[in-house]
Design a protein around this motif. Sequence first.
Motif, short mmCIF file in Angstrom:
data_model
loop_
_atom_site.label_atom_id
_atom_site.label_comp_id
_atom_site.label_asym_id
_atom_site.label_seq_id
_atom_site.Cartn_x
_atom_site.Cartn_y
_atom_site.Cartn_z
N MET A 229 0.82 -1.20 0.00
CA MET A 229 0.00 0.00 0.00
C MET A 229 0.86 1.26 0.00
SD MET A 229 -3.36 -0.65 2.40
CE MET A 229 -2.53 -1.38 3.82
N THR A 230 1.91 1.23 0.80
CA THR A 230 2.81 2.38 0.89
C THR A 230 3.43 2.70 -0.46
OG1 THR A 230 3.33 1.85 3.20
CG2 THR A 230 4.87 3.29 2.03
N GLU A 231 3.96 1.68 -1.11
CA GLU A 231 4.62 1.88 -2.40
C GLU A 231 3.63 2.36 -3.46
OE1 GLU A 231 8.06 2.04 -4.72
OE2 GLU A 231 7.83 1.69 -2.57
N LEU A 232 2.45 1.78 -3.47
CA LEU A 232 1.45 2.17 -4.45
C LEU A 232 0.98 3.61 -4.23
CD1 LEU A 232 -0.35 1.48 -6.83
CD2 LEU A 232 -1.92 0.34 -5.25
N LEU A 233 0.75 3.98 -2.97
CA LEU A 233 0.29 5.34 -2.67
C LEU A 233 1.33 6.39 -3.03
CD1 LEU A 233 -1.51 4.70 0.74
CD2 LEU A 233 -2.58 5.54 -1.36
N ARG A 234 2.60 6.01 -2.99
CA ARG A 234 3.66 6.95 -3.36
C ARG A 234 3.55 7.38 -4.82
NH1 ARG A 234 8.66 4.88 -3.56
NH2 ARG A 234 9.54 6.98 -3.67
N HIS A 235 2.98 6.53 -5.65
CA HIS A 235 2.93 6.80 -7.09
C HIS A 235 1.53 7.06 -7.61
CE1 HIS A 235 7.16 5.78 -7.30
NE2 HIS A 235 6.91 4.66 -6.65
N LEU A 236 0.52 6.82 -6.80
CA LEU A 236 -0.86 6.97 -7.25
C LEU A 236 -1.26 8.45 -7.18
CD1 LEU A 236 -2.89 4.75 -8.12
CD2 LEU A 236 -3.86 4.89 -5.82
#
Length: 367
Positions: A229-236
């Motif tokens: 979730m952290t990694e995805l939110l960084r780029h979303l």
Amino acid sequence: MYKKILIVLLMLSFQLVVAQKKILNNFPKGATPEEVGQLIAYRFVKAKHALHAGKWISYPETFYWNGALQFAELTKDNTLLRLLQDKFEPLFTTEKALLPIKNHVDLNMFGSLPLNLYRITREQRYLDLGLPYADTQWEVPEKANDKEIEWAAKGYSWQTRLWIDDMYMITIVQTQAYRVTGNQIYLDRAAKEMVLYLDELQKTNGLFYHAPDVPYYWGRGDGWMAAGMTELLRHLPKEHADRPRIMHGYLTMMKSLKRYQRPSGMWNQLIDEADCWAETSASAMFTYAFITGVKQGWLDANEFAPAARKAWLALVGYVNEKGAVSEVCVGTNKKNDKQYYYDRPRHVGDYHGQAPYLWCVVALLQN
């Protein structure tokens, strides 16, 4: 008068947040991210391959490699970067047989590594190697079973299996593909998949069972979800339709993890079992999620910055002088047996633990 008071209060609040964020910048000698990162990243250069089923580069090795690359890039360590590229070079020639096949969630994620190398070097051969791993995750093979076909018909990856581990494995390769191509389809895939897993698997306390039929809050399993979730939110993008749902899932989980953090700063192999042993790979993944959340402004710095600092200082104590992390749970299949998780062997230098330490290092070093 009231306006002046409000301005003063806002300024004090801002200064307090800045001060709390600084907690993540000042560490004693031996515990700085630069020192720990050097130890762990350079250890990988001469390390042996950790093969999946004895045949292909495994996901723990892939993530360790990616972490070392991120560290080299961020610290502008061109020597390390060259050594990591040299280590990859045989995969184009003499070690080509070690390239994972594209038929499983744990194997397709390998594509994140050459895609990461392409992003750093812009060498086309890395893109040509990596992109098919992202594409085939949504291309249904001829021998797909009914369940796989059903998932694909709904717009999900045919590799969907509703194990929480998947939410790092799937999202990382799709997100990397988006980063290097700019093609929104990859990001949309990752976000849609994440929402499915959140809706299906997250419990009211914010945590996740290892799988629907395994009702235990296994540390590293939940760690994959936290990091994913952290990694995805960084780029979303902020305007993405799925971002609010994913952010809600992330914040709910972070609040729960804060409650379950042990007085030592660590988290246990089974998160909610106080008598279980402290496990490093999960603790590092949760710490990464905390650090990033504070720095991105998603988490209250007053509450989470001290927790992240405490966790990092605790984690450093498990790294030996050779850069090997101890108390790492070995690779773990799911099993509906609580004692199974208590009894899992603990290794030193296991790649499952080495990689998330580097994620923490990079997060601490980033602005």
